[in-house]
Design a protein around this motif. Structure first.
Motif, PDB file in Angstrom:
ATOM      1  N   ARG A  27      24.975  41.064  42.158  1.00  0.00           N
ATOM      2  CA  ARG A  27      24.151  40.096  41.421  1.00  0.00           C
ATOM      3  C   ARG A  27      23.378  39.176  42.371  1.00  0.00           C
ATOM      4  O   ARG A  27      22.228  38.829  42.101  1.00  0.00           O
ATOM      5  N   TYR A  28      23.994  38.784  43.481  1.00  0.00           N
ATOM      6  CA  TYR A  28      23.282  37.968  44.474  1.00  0.00           C
ATOM      7  C   TYR A  28      22.071  38.745  44.991  1.00  0.00           C
ATOM      8  O   TYR A  28      20.971  38.212  45.087  1.00  0.00           O
ATOM      9  N   GLN A  29      22.283  40.013  45.311  1.00  0.00           N
ATOM     10  CA  GLN A  29      21.196  40.844  45.831  1.00  0.00           C
ATOM     11  C   GLN A  29      20.080  41.019  44.806  1.00  0.00           C
ATOM     12  O   GLN A  29      18.905  41.028  45.164  1.00  0.00           O
ATOM     13  N   LEU A  62      23.100  26.807  44.189  1.00  0.00           N
ATOM     14  CA  LEU A  62      22.398  27.042  45.454  1.00  0.00           C
ATOM     15  C   LEU A  62      21.114  26.220  45.486  1.00  0.00           C
ATOM     16  O   LEU A  62      20.629  25.764  44.444  1.00  0.00           O
ATOM     17  N   ALA A  63      20.546  26.056  46.661  1.00  0.00           N
ATOM     18  CA  ALA A  63      19.292  25.310  46.810  1.00  0.00           C
ATOM     19  C   ALA A  63      18.175  25.920  45.963  1.00  0.00           C
ATOM     20  O   ALA A  63      17.290  25.216  45.483  1.00  0.00           O
ATOM     21  N   SER A  64      18.243  27.231  45.746  1.00  0.00           N
ATOM     22  CA  SER A  64      17.234  27.940  44.951  1.00  0.00           C
ATOM     23  C   SER A  64      17.367  27.659  43.460  1.00  0.00           C
ATOM     24  O   SER A  64      16.502  28.038  42.672  1.00  0.00           O
ATOM     25  N   GLY A  65      18.484  27.032  43.056  1.00  0.00           N
ATOM     26  CA  GLY A  65      18.744  26.784  41.650  1.00  0.00           C
ATOM     27  C   GLY A  65      19.668  27.814  41.024  1.00  0.00           C
ATOM     28  O   GLY A  65      20.158  27.620  39.925  1.00  0.00           O
ATOM     29  N   HIS A  66      19.906  28.913  41.725  1.00  0.00           N
ATOM     30  CA  HIS A  66      20.858  29.911  41.247  1.00  0.00           C
ATOM     31  C   HIS A  66      22.257  29.320  41.264  1.00  0.00           C
ATOM     32  O   HIS A  66      22.543  28.404  42.030  1.00  0.00           O
ATOM     33  N   ARG A  67      23.124  29.884  40.448  1.00  0.00           N
ATOM     34  CA  ARG A  67      24.500  29.399  40.373  1.00  0.00           C
ATOM     35  C   ARG A  67      25.469  30.516  40.714  1.00  0.00           C
ATOM     36  O   ARG A  67      25.330  31.634  40.226  1.00  0.00           O
ATOM     37  N   VAL A  68      26.440  30.177  41.543  1.00  0.00           N
ATOM     38  CA  VAL A  68      27.492  31.112  41.939  1.00  0.00           C
ATOM     39  C   VAL A  68      28.749  30.718  41.175  1.00  0.00           C
ATOM     40  O   VAL A  68      29.151  29.562  41.174  1.00  0.00           O
ATOM     41  N   LYS A  69      29.345  31.695  40.505  1.00  0.00           N
ATOM     42  CA  LYS A  69      30.524  31.461  39.661  1.00  0.00           C
ATOM     43  C   LYS A  69      31.794  31.753  40.447  1.00  0.00           C
ATOM     44  O   LYS A  69      31.916  32.787  41.088  1.00  0.00           O
ATOM     45  N   ILE A  70      32.760  30.816  40.370  1.00  0.00           N
ATOM     46  CA  ILE A  70      34.058  30.950  41.052  1.00  0.00           C
ATOM     47  C   ILE A  70      35.157  30.924  40.001  1.00  0.00           C
ATOM     48  O   ILE A  70      35.135  30.100  39.090  1.00  0.00           O
ATOM     49  N   GLY A  80      20.974  33.491  37.531  1.00  0.00           N
ATOM     50  CA  GLY A  80      19.630  33.062  37.836  1.00  0.00           C
ATOM     51  C   GLY A  80      19.441  31.572  37.681  1.00  0.00           C
ATOM     52  O   GLY A  80      20.203  30.902  36.985  1.00  0.00           O
ATOM     53  N   ALA A  81      18.417  31.059  38.305  1.00  0.00           N
ATOM     54  CA  ALA A  81      18.097  29.633  38.204  1.00  0.00           C
ATOM     55  C   ALA A  81      17.867  29.276  36.750  1.00  0.00           C
ATOM     56  O   ALA A  81      17.136  29.960  36.040  1.00  0.00           O
ATOM     57  N   GLY A  82      18.535  28.233  36.293  1.00  0.00           N
ATOM     58  CA  GLY A  82      18.354  27.762  34.935  1.00  0.00           C
ATOM     59  C   GLY A  82      19.252  28.431  33.909  1.00  0.00           C
ATOM     60  O   GLY A  82      19.330  27.998  32.776  1.00  0.00           O
ATOM     61  N   LEU A  83      19.936  29.519  34.276  1.00  0.00           N
ATOM     62  CA  LEU A  83      20.834  30.181  33.336  1.00  0.00           C
ATOM     63  C   LEU A  83      22.195  29.518  33.367  1.00  0.00           C
ATOM     64  O   LEU A  83      22.675  29.125  34.421  1.00  0.00           O
ATOM     65  N   GLN A  84      22.817  29.416  32.234  1.00  0.00           N
ATOM     66  CA  GLN A  84      24.147  28.810  32.139  1.00  0.00           C
ATOM     67  C   GLN A  84      25.173  29.902  31.932  1.00  0.00           C
ATOM     68  O   GLN A  84      24.933  30.875  31.258  1.00  0.00           O
ATOM     69  N   SER A  85      26.336  29.725  32.515  1.00  0.00           N
ATOM     70  CA  SER A  85      27.453  30.640  32.320  1.00  0.00           C
ATOM     71  C   SER A  85      28.607  29.873  31.698  1.00  0.00           C
ATOM     72  O   SER A  85      28.709  28.672  31.831  1.00  0.00           O
ATOM     73  N   HIS A  86      29.459  30.561  31.010  1.00  0.00           N
ATOM     74  CA  HIS A  86      30.604  29.896  30.364  1.00  0.00           C
ATOM     75  C   HIS A  86      31.892  30.520  30.793  1.00  0.00           C
ATOM     76  O   HIS A  86      32.052  31.589  31.133  1.00  0.00           O
TER      77      HIS A  86
END
Length: 86
Positions: A27-29, A62-70, A80-86
């Motif tokens: 997904r990062y790629q 991330l600085a790009s606005g993307h979000r990494v889920k842990i 992606g930037a602006g997308l929310q995950s639950h």
């Protein structure tokens, strides 16, 4: 951070390395940067991610606005930037 509902500061320990799933790498790629698996692992293995996981944070922006889920000490996805995950 103490008032952030996404973080739990109890039992803060940074002893275990993060596990980065194949799904998170893919997904990062796809969504951030098309680089090698090893390069993605290097970018997602920094002290910032380790500390976030140790504090119980579930998302790192991330600085790009993307979000990494842990989840449970593993990096499991990248959104992606602006997308929310639950």
């Amino acid at each position: 951070l103490p008032n952030n509902p996404r973080c739990n500061l109890e039992g803060l320990e940074m002893t275990s390395p993060l596990h980065i799933t194949g799904h998170a790498i893919q997904r990062y790629q796809e969504r951030v940067e098309n680089i090698s698996d090893d390069q993605v692992r290097a970018k997602l293995s920094t002290k910032a991610f380790t500390a976030a996981a140790a504090m119980g944070c579930t998302t790192v922006r991330l600085a790009s606005g993307h979000r990494v889920k842990i989840k449970s000490g593993s990096i499991i996805g990248c959104f992606g930037a602006g997308l929310q995950s639950h």
